[in-house]
Design an enzyme around this catalytic site. Structure first.
Site, short mmCIF file in Angstrom:
data_model
loop_
_atom_site.label_atom_id
_atom_site.label_comp_id
_atom_site.label_asym_id
_atom_site.label_seq_id
_atom_site.Cartn_x
_atom_site.Cartn_y
_atom_site.Cartn_z
N GLY A 30 95.94 24.00 -64.03
CA GLY A 30 95.65 24.52 -65.36
C GLY A 30 94.65 25.64 -65.25
O GLY A 30 94.02 25.84 -64.20
N ASP A 160 81.89 21.46 -75.34
CA ASP A 160 83.28 21.95 -75.33
C ASP A 160 84.27 20.79 -75.28
O ASP A 160 85.21 20.80 -74.49
CB ASP A 160 83.47 22.89 -74.13
N1 LIG Z 1 90.04 17.43 -61.83
C1 LIG Z 1 91.17 17.83 -62.41
N2 LIG Z 1 92.31 17.16 -62.18
C2 LIG Z 1 93.46 17.54 -62.78
N3 LIG Z 1 93.55 18.59 -63.61
C3 LIG Z 1 92.45 19.31 -63.86
C4 LIG Z 1 91.21 18.97 -63.28
N4 LIG Z 1 90.28 19.85 -63.73
C5 LIG Z 1 90.93 20.71 -64.54
N5 LIG Z 1 92.23 20.40 -64.63
C6 LIG Z 1 93.25 21.10 -65.43
O1 LIG Z 1 92.92 22.48 -65.50
C7 LIG Z 1 92.74 22.89 -66.87
C8 LIG Z 1 91.61 23.96 -66.93
O2 LIG Z 1 90.39 23.42 -66.45
P1 LIG Z 1 88.99 23.83 -67.07
O3 LIG Z 1 88.97 23.46 -68.49
O4 LIG Z 1 87.94 23.26 -66.23
O5 LIG Z 1 89.04 25.41 -66.96
P2 LIG Z 1 88.13 26.46 -67.76
O6 LIG Z 1 88.49 27.79 -67.30
O7 LIG Z 1 86.73 26.06 -67.64
O8 LIG Z 1 88.60 26.24 -69.25
P3 LIG Z 1 87.83 26.69 -70.58
O9 LIG Z 1 88.51 27.91 -71.08
O10 LIG Z 1 88.03 25.53 -71.49
O11 LIG Z 1 86.45 26.90 -70.23
C9 LIG Z 1 92.43 21.63 -67.62
O12 LIG Z 1 92.82 21.72 -68.96
C10 LIG Z 1 93.23 20.58 -66.85
O13 LIG Z 1 94.55 20.54 -67.34
#
Ligand SMILES: Nc1ncnc2c1ncn2[C@@H]1O[C@H](COP(=O)(O)OP(=O)(O)OP(=O)(O)O)[C@@H](O)[C@H]1O
Length: 697
Positions: A30, A160
């Site tokens: 993701g 968040d």
């Molecule tokens: N440990 C994990 N195991 C499985 N999937 C994960 C894990 N960490 C993150 N993901 C997947 O990746 C996606 C994005 O992760 P994350 O929210 O940490 O990214 P971000 O760039 O920080 O997002 P945001 O825009 O919300 O800040 C999550 O919605 C989830 O589906």
């Protein structure tokens, strides 16, 4: 794929590593605003890691503040140990070396891999368009509360909370095999930091973040409230099609008890103090959560959640999770009922509530349960893991005349079929149609479950009846033996003793005893006949039970559900014009109503239910009659023994000795059969009925 100067590392066209030694980048899990998360697998050990890195093309554009935030997330994650927050995992050295060669100055975040995806992917399933099922909701609430309490105790605000930041992991120790974990602490910050800044996904953000007020723990209360509302109803509570800025003015004006605002199909703004009706949770739980949402979704951050201590909001939720809510299915009205109970709630109290809600008088209620309890307390029937624990039938009529409630929006569509609905309303109409069919199928499955449970209970009562019957026979036999011993001793007495007035009084009493026993035997005779008749009837019920389910057509319900869910999917994904009219909805709803109607009118099912009701009632009567005899007869036996003792003490020593000697001589002989004198004495009592029953014993 290019081989770079590090010999064990392969990179893709963007220069992103795809393989480092035994580690292989398997797939993207993701991505969000800044980060992308990949699954890395070790082909030798089978180990897995979820590794988050900054998006390759974004890194150079990040502001200093954003870089700081990124580093802060890694820092916070390293120090966190909570089963409901995704675990930080130290990266193996070879992988660390290989990846850092190609990554920027920003650290990588290596985490446990949660293999069941995120909560958003669960919510977008068409069958969840009006919310998740109760058990799942309770698990999510419990896990999120645990994670947030932990973070707040560390003085960290998540800031968040949203479905995308809740991931699902396999867990053997959980009844449903799933545990929910919070991820993405990229926006988390220590409390007492400066004023709020725009972070996080806007739809879940507390209003004060938009008006740049100080950011406290209560922003997490708000987001948690929005997520809980969404997992229950399938959509966010406040004007879900508006931007946060558009909704702000309306939120500001909302009274404290308002937990949802929606635009109606004709553009009116509607305020709700309750959850939307289209959800899958029981009424009792719904009322409790509505009260909680009123404190979590308070506009003013100063009033929100905090009552007298800072964890009050979590304490209220935890209390709700501990409540014992008994689920009842009323076959008569074809509906689910729910009641909050505690250790001292009597079953009769619950029956009173059932009577009030279903109009089945208590004396006509027949209660079948998934678990057996003889307790007069309702708690004996409570089981947290089972969706329904009590089934109530009306002894006098299988079904009431039931009018199926349609969701309000579908009713409007049916009443105004010429109205042109906006696309948003049409989407909602399809969601409510799927909800309706799912609910009806659940009710019909509940009915099937009820009939199975009722039959199992009937079988248990029958087994109990057989056991009681065998015990009663033993008790009566025992009494007969006592009589024999009594007569036997009597046989040995001389004529003189018979003239003894005291003794003749005892004999009179004995005659009285025998008359009472004859009455018992008479009742037992009736029991034998009734039991035989019931056995016949039960055999017929047993055979009918196997065919009673043919009217259910659950497969047809399933295909209606499938059709309705496909339509929800289609309208959400690609907006087909074939779904913009109401005819498809009309067909699905009317087919569902017809199927249910056919089932409730099925003459075989109706007569089966009548027959079971009759058997149940008769068995109950028989059992209580046997229970009565079962207590009377041992008393008769005791009285007889007492008489014997009195008789013996009224005899002289000599007579007693003689009696005992004769008893020894006649040992093992059936005195009733052998001794003419005794037979004469009791011939009045041993009338035809009595003898017949003695034989049957
Ligand atoms: N440990 C994990 N195991 C499985 N999937 C994960 C894990 N960490 C993150 N993901 C997947 O990746 C996606 C994005 O992760 P994350 O929210 O940490 O990214 P971000 O760039 O920080 O997002 P945001 O825009 O919300 O800040 C999550 O919605 C989830 O589906």
């Amino acid at each position: 794929m290019f081989k770079q100067n590090n010999p064990s590392t392969l990179v893709d066209i963007n220069g992103e590593p795809t393989s480092v030694g035994d580690w292989k980048r398997e797939k993207e899990l993701g991505s969000g605003g800044f980060g992308v998360v990949h699954l890395w697998l070790n082909k030798t050990t089978g180990d897995s890691l979820a590794i988050k890195k900054c998006k390759w093309n974004l890194e150079s554009h990040l502001t200093e503040k954003q870089r700081e935030r990124w580093k802060a997330e890694v820092g916070i994650m390293e120090g966190i140990r909570n089963e409901n927050i995704v675990a930080y995992c130290k990266m193996p050295e070879d992988l660390q070396r290989g990846l850092s060669y190609y990554s920027s100055q920003l650290p990588l975040l290596s985490m446990e891999y949660c293999r069941l995806g995120n909560l958003r992917s669960v919510l977008v399933k068409p069958e969840n368009c009006c919310g998740l099922r109760e058990m799942e909701i309770l698990c999510i609430i419990s896990d999120l509360v645990n994670a947030l309490k932990y973070l707040h105790k560390l003085n960290v605000i998540h800031r968040d909370i949203k479905p995308e930041n809740v991931v699902l992991q396999l867990c053997d120790t959980r009844p449903r095999g799933v545990i929910y974990k919070l991820i993405d602490l990229g926006y988390a910050k220590e409390i007492d930091s400066e004023t709020a800044s725009f972070v996080g996904t806007l739809q879940y953000l507390a209003p004060e973040i938009f008006i740049k007020q100080k950011c406290t723990k209560t922003v997490d209360y708000w987001s948690l409230g929005i997520v809980i509302f969404e997992i229950i109803c399938g959509i966010r509570p406040f004007l879900h099609t508006f931007t946060p800025w558009q909704s702000l003015a309306h939120l500001e004006k909302k009274p404290s008890d308002v937990i949802a605002i929606q635009l109606t199909y004709n553009g009116r703004m509607e305020f709700f103090t309750q959850l939307f009706k289209e959800n899958h949770i029981n009424m009792c739980l719904a009322h409790l959560i509505e009260k909680w949402l009123q404190i979590a979704l308070e506009f003013s951050p100063d009033l929100r959640g905090s009552y007298n201590h800072c964890d009050y909001i979590f304490a209220v939720l935890e209390e709700i999770l501990l409540k014992k809510i008994i689920m009842v299915y009323s076959v008569y009205t074809c509906e689910f009922l729910s009641y909050e109970i505690n250790e001292s709630t009597l079953l009769s109290t619950v029956q009173g509530w059932i009577g009030r809600d279903t109009k089945i008088p208590i004396m006509d209620q027949c209660i079948a349960a998934t678990q057996h309890s003889d307790s007069i307390y309702a708690i004996g029937y409570y089981n947290k893991e089972s969706p329904i624990t009590l089934f109530v039938f009306n002894r006098c009529a299988p079904f009431a005349s039931i009018t199926t409630q349609l969701p309000a929006l579908i009713k409007i569509l049916f009443e105004n079929c010429k109205t042109e609905f906006k696309f948003g309303t049409i989407k909602q109409l399809y969601a409510h149609t799927a909800f309706f069919v799912l609910r009806e199928m659940r009710l019909v499955s509940g009915l099937k479950f009820a009939i199975t449970s009722q039959f199992n209970c009937l079988q248990t009562i029958f087994d109990k009846c057989n056991l009681q019957y065998a015990q009663l026979r033993e008790v009566l036999k025992k009494f007969l033996c006592e009589v024999e011993v009594y007569n036997y001793q009597d046989l040995s007495l001389s004529a003189k003793v018979y003239e003894d007035t005291n003794y003749s009084q005892i004999l009179e009493q004995f005659d009285g005893q025998m008359r009472r026993f004859a009455q018992v035997v008479e009742i037992f005779n009736k029991i034998v006949l009734r039991r035989e008749a019931l056995l016949e009837k039960f055999k017929r019920v047993e055979a009918a039970n196997r065919v009673a389910f043919r009217a259910f057509h659950l497969d047809k319900f399933e295909s209606l559900v499938q059709g309705a869910c496909d339509d929800v999917n289609a309208i959400n994904m690609y907006n087909p014009s074939s779904l913009t009219g109401g005819s498809k909805i009309f067909k699905i709803v009317s087919d569902t109503l017809k199927l249910k109607d056919l089932l409730l009118r099925d003459s075989f099912l109706v007569s089966y239910l009548r027959c079971v009701s009759y058997c149940w009632k008769e068995l109950e009567k028989l059992n209580s009659c046997m229970a009565g005899l079962g207590t009377t007869t041992p008393q008769l036996t005791l009285d007889l023994r007492q008489l014997q003792a009195e008789k013996l003490s009224s005899l002289s020593d000599m007579h007693r000795k003689k009696a005992n000697r004769t008893q020894a001589a006649f040992n093992g002989v059936n005195v009733l059969e052998e001794n003419v004198a005794i037979r004469y004495r009791f011939q009045e009592l041993m009338d035809a009925k009595f003898r017949r029953i003695s034989e049957c014993l």
